[in-house]
Design an enzyme around this catalytic site. Structure first.
Site, PDB file in Angstrom:
ATOM      1  N   ASP A   7      76.639 -39.709 -58.750  1.00 44.80           N
ATOM      2  CA  ASP A   7      76.777 -40.383 -57.466  1.00 44.80           C
ATOM      3  C   ASP A   7      75.599 -39.903 -56.626  1.00 44.80           C
ATOM      4  O   ASP A   7      75.596 -38.767 -56.143  1.00 44.80           O
ATOM      5  CB  ASP A   7      78.108 -40.027 -56.809  1.00 44.80           C
ATOM      6  CG  ASP A   7      78.314 -40.733 -55.483  1.00 44.80           C
ATOM      7  OD1 ASP A   7      77.709 -41.808 -55.266  1.00 44.80           O
ATOM      8  OD2 ASP A   7      79.085 -40.221 -54.648  1.00 44.80           O
ATOM      9  N   GLU A  67      75.345 -44.647 -59.908  1.00 45.48           N
ATOM     10  CA  GLU A  67      75.719 -45.735 -59.008  1.00 45.48           C
ATOM     11  C   GLU A  67      74.475 -46.474 -58.537  1.00 45.48           C
ATOM     12  O   GLU A  67      73.501 -45.855 -58.105  1.00 45.48           O
ATOM     13  CB  GLU A  67      76.494 -45.200 -57.807  1.00 45.48           C
ATOM     14  CG  GLU A  67      76.993 -46.312 -56.892  1.00 45.48           C
ATOM     15  CD  GLU A  67      77.844 -45.788 -55.768  1.00 45.48           C
ATOM     16  OE1 GLU A  67      79.062 -45.650 -55.971  1.00 45.48           O
ATOM     17  OE2 GLU A  67      77.277 -45.503 -54.690  1.00 45.48           O
ATOM     18  N   ASP A 140      82.254 -36.744 -53.853  1.00 49.82           N
ATOM     19  CA  ASP A 140      81.067 -37.211 -54.577  1.00 49.82           C
ATOM     20  C   ASP A 140      81.194 -36.904 -56.076  1.00 49.82           C
ATOM     21  O   ASP A 140      80.755 -37.687 -56.914  1.00 49.82           O
ATOM     22  CB  ASP A 140      79.807 -36.560 -54.013  1.00 49.82           C
ATOM     23  CG  ASP A 140      79.701 -36.740 -52.515  1.00 49.82           C
ATOM     24  OD1 ASP A 140      79.017 -37.669 -52.070  1.00 49.82           O
ATOM     25  OD2 ASP A 140      80.327 -35.936 -51.793  1.00 49.82           O
TER      26      ASP A 140
END
Length: 164
Positions: A7, A67, A140
């Site tokens: 992330d 991501e 996260d």
């Protein structure tokens, strides 16, 4: 197969390492690479590179799922996160790890089965899928684990492996 989920960020980079073996998922590691506010940005990028490279060397993942960034209202934030994401992609490339990007919508659909899922629903599903006692922290890291599982789900959809 070992998958490193990322992330991206520049203050906090969520990381999750998941292994799929013998029709079973195992959580190998999760956490975050953090950089303090006020640290020169180039040093923050170096710390991110070094921290993720250390994970890559330790676990030798066969894939990195990250991501895919999207533009929000703050151009400075998206530019800084993009630079951090570039460092993460470079680390994977230097370690010869294939890179796969997934949007937040793809992660929600893969983990919960619905693109409108909320963060708590994703966290609960990750906890259940990996038989974890608690939800991963920081958020996260939980997001990074979900991104790693999304890549695994994509592999299952392509018939590369199956889940129990």
């Amino acid at each position: 197969m070992i998958v490193l989920g990322i992330d991206p960020g520049y203050a906090i980079v969520g990381c999750g390492v998941v292994e799929y073996k013998n029709n079973h998922f195992t959580m190998l590691d999760y956490g975050a690479v953090t950089t303090p506010a006020g640290m020169p940005f180039n040093i923050r990028l170096e710390r991110i590179y070094d921290g993720v490279s250390e994970l890559m060397e330790k676990y030798k993942p066969e894939a990195m799922s990250i991501e895919k960034l999207f533009y929000n209202n703050n151009a400075k934030t998206v530019i800084d996160v993009s630079q951090a994401s570039g460092v993460l992609v470079l680390a994977a490339q230097k370690h010869r790890i294939p890179i796969f990007e997934y949007t937040p919508l793809q992660v929600k659909q893969a983990i919960v089965g619905w693109g409108g899922a909320e963060k708590k629903q994703i966290q609960q599903m990750v906890k259940m899928l990996l038989h974890m006692e608690t939800i991963a922290k920081p958020d996260d890291a939980a997001d990074a684990i979900a991104i790693a599982l999304t890549h695994a789900a994509a592999g299952m959809a392509r018939g590369q492996f199956r889940m129990k």
